[in-house]
Write a protein that holds these residues in place. Structure first.
Motif, PDB file in Angstrom:
ATOM      1  N   ARG A   7       7.893   3.990   9.219  1.00  0.00           N
ATOM      2  CA  ARG A   7       6.122   4.566   9.539  1.00  0.00           C
ATOM      3  C   ARG A   7       6.211   5.547   9.934  1.00  0.00           C
ATOM      4  O   ARG A   7       7.149   6.252  10.479  1.00  0.00           O
ATOM      5  N   ASP A   8       4.346   6.284   9.602  1.00  0.00           N
ATOM      6  CA  ASP A   8       4.385   8.061  10.303  1.00  0.00           C
ATOM      7  C   ASP A   8       4.981   8.531   9.880  1.00  0.00           C
ATOM      8  O   ASP A   8       5.509   9.289  10.448  1.00  0.00           O
ATOM      9  N   THR A   9       5.957   8.512   8.572  1.00  0.00           N
ATOM     10  CA  THR A   9       6.795   9.884   8.277  1.00  0.00           C
ATOM     11  C   THR A   9       5.844  11.192   7.659  1.00  0.00           C
ATOM     12  O   THR A   9       5.066  10.884   7.713  1.00  0.00           O
ATOM     13  N   GLY A  10       6.597  12.310   7.008  1.00  0.00           N
ATOM     14  CA  GLY A  10       5.808  13.801   6.554  1.00  0.00           C
ATOM     15  C   GLY A  10       5.059  13.597   5.934  1.00  0.00           C
ATOM     16  O   GLY A  10       3.989  14.703   5.828  1.00  0.00           O
ATOM     17  N   HIS A  29       1.025  -1.170   6.887  1.00  0.00           N
ATOM     18  CA  HIS A  29       1.516  -1.826   6.623  1.00  0.00           C
ATOM     19  C   HIS A  29       1.403  -2.905   7.053  1.00  0.00           C
ATOM     20  O   HIS A  29       1.704  -3.791   7.850  1.00  0.00           O
ATOM     21  N   LEU A  30       0.500  -4.168   5.946  1.00  0.00           N
ATOM     22  CA  LEU A  30      -0.051  -4.869   6.076  1.00  0.00           C
ATOM     23  C   LEU A  30       1.220  -5.928   5.384  1.00  0.00           C
ATOM     24  O   LEU A  30       1.709  -5.753   4.367  1.00  0.00           O
ATOM     25  N   LYS A  31       1.241  -6.641   6.159  1.00  0.00           N
ATOM     26  CA  LYS A  31       2.576  -7.513   5.922  1.00  0.00           C
ATOM     27  C   LYS A  31       1.821  -8.989   4.746  1.00  0.00           C
ATOM     28  O   LYS A  31       2.247  -9.943   4.258  1.00  0.00           O
ATOM     29  N   GLY A  35       4.994  -6.765  -0.988  1.00  0.00           N
ATOM     30  CA  GLY A  35       5.514  -5.616  -0.995  1.00  0.00           C
ATOM     31  C   GLY A  35       5.295  -4.381   0.810  1.00  0.00           C
ATOM     32  O   GLY A  35       6.221  -3.690   0.664  1.00  0.00           O
ATOM     33  N   LYS A  36       4.846  -4.935   1.250  1.00  0.00           N
ATOM     34  CA  LYS A  36       4.025  -4.966   2.598  1.00  0.00           C
ATOM     35  C   LYS A  36       3.273  -2.934   2.365  1.00  0.00           C
ATOM     36  O   LYS A  36       4.831  -2.125   2.243  1.00  0.00           O
ATOM     37  N   PRO A  37       2.595  -2.613   1.971  1.00  0.00           N
ATOM     38  CA  PRO A  37       1.859  -1.168   1.343  1.00  0.00           C
ATOM     39  C   PRO A  37       2.221  -0.780   2.984  1.00  0.00           C
ATOM     40  O   PRO A  37       1.405  -1.135   3.618  1.00  0.00           O
ATOM     41  N   ASP A  38       2.233   1.560   2.503  1.00  0.00           N
ATOM     42  CA  ASP A  38       1.803   1.867   3.560  1.00  0.00           C
ATOM     43  C   ASP A  38       0.198   2.279   3.897  1.00  0.00           C
ATOM     44  O   ASP A  38       0.253   2.348   4.996  1.00  0.00           O
ATOM     45  N   VAL A  48      -1.050   1.099  -1.656  1.00  0.00           N
ATOM     46  CA  VAL A  48      -0.452   2.390  -1.743  1.00  0.00           C
ATOM     47  C   VAL A  48       0.574   2.425  -1.165  1.00  0.00           C
ATOM     48  O   VAL A  48       0.525   2.514   0.172  1.00  0.00           O
ATOM     49  N   PHE A  49       1.748   2.207  -2.334  1.00  0.00           N
ATOM     50  CA  PHE A  49       3.282   2.508  -1.261  1.00  0.00           C
ATOM     51  C   PHE A  49       3.520   4.522  -1.556  1.00  0.00           C
ATOM     52  O   PHE A  49       3.566   4.931  -2.710  1.00  0.00           O
ATOM     53  N   VAL A  50       4.215   4.842  -0.070  1.00  0.00           N
ATOM     54  CA  VAL A  50       4.716   6.127  -0.241  1.00  0.00           C
ATOM     55  C   VAL A  50       6.061   6.549  -0.353  1.00  0.00           C
ATOM     56  O   VAL A  50       6.639   5.553   1.409  1.00  0.00           O
TER      57      VAL A  50
END
Length: 61
Positions: A7-10, A29-31, A35-38, A48-50
């Protein structure tokens, strides 16, 4: 692998600022979403997946 931030990456922080600046509201990060998207923009039904350079072997890392 346990040292890698999930979480909270650059990479996520500038995306978060831009999406918020444009007035879109999102959940992180919805469970409940597969896929638990960012980021998940619920009203628009967008997930959205980062993925950073670590996963894709980017030449910048």
């Amino acid at each position: 692998m346990s040292v890698m931030l999930s979480r909270d990456t650059g990479t996520e922080k500038p995306l978060r600022r831009e999406v918020h600046k444009r007035g879109m509201r999102y959940r992180t990060h919805l469970k409940t979403v597969l896929g638990k998207p960012d980021r998940a923009i619920i009203r628009a039904r967008i997930a959205v997946f980062v993925d950073g350079c670590f996963w894709h072997r980017c030449p910048l890392s």
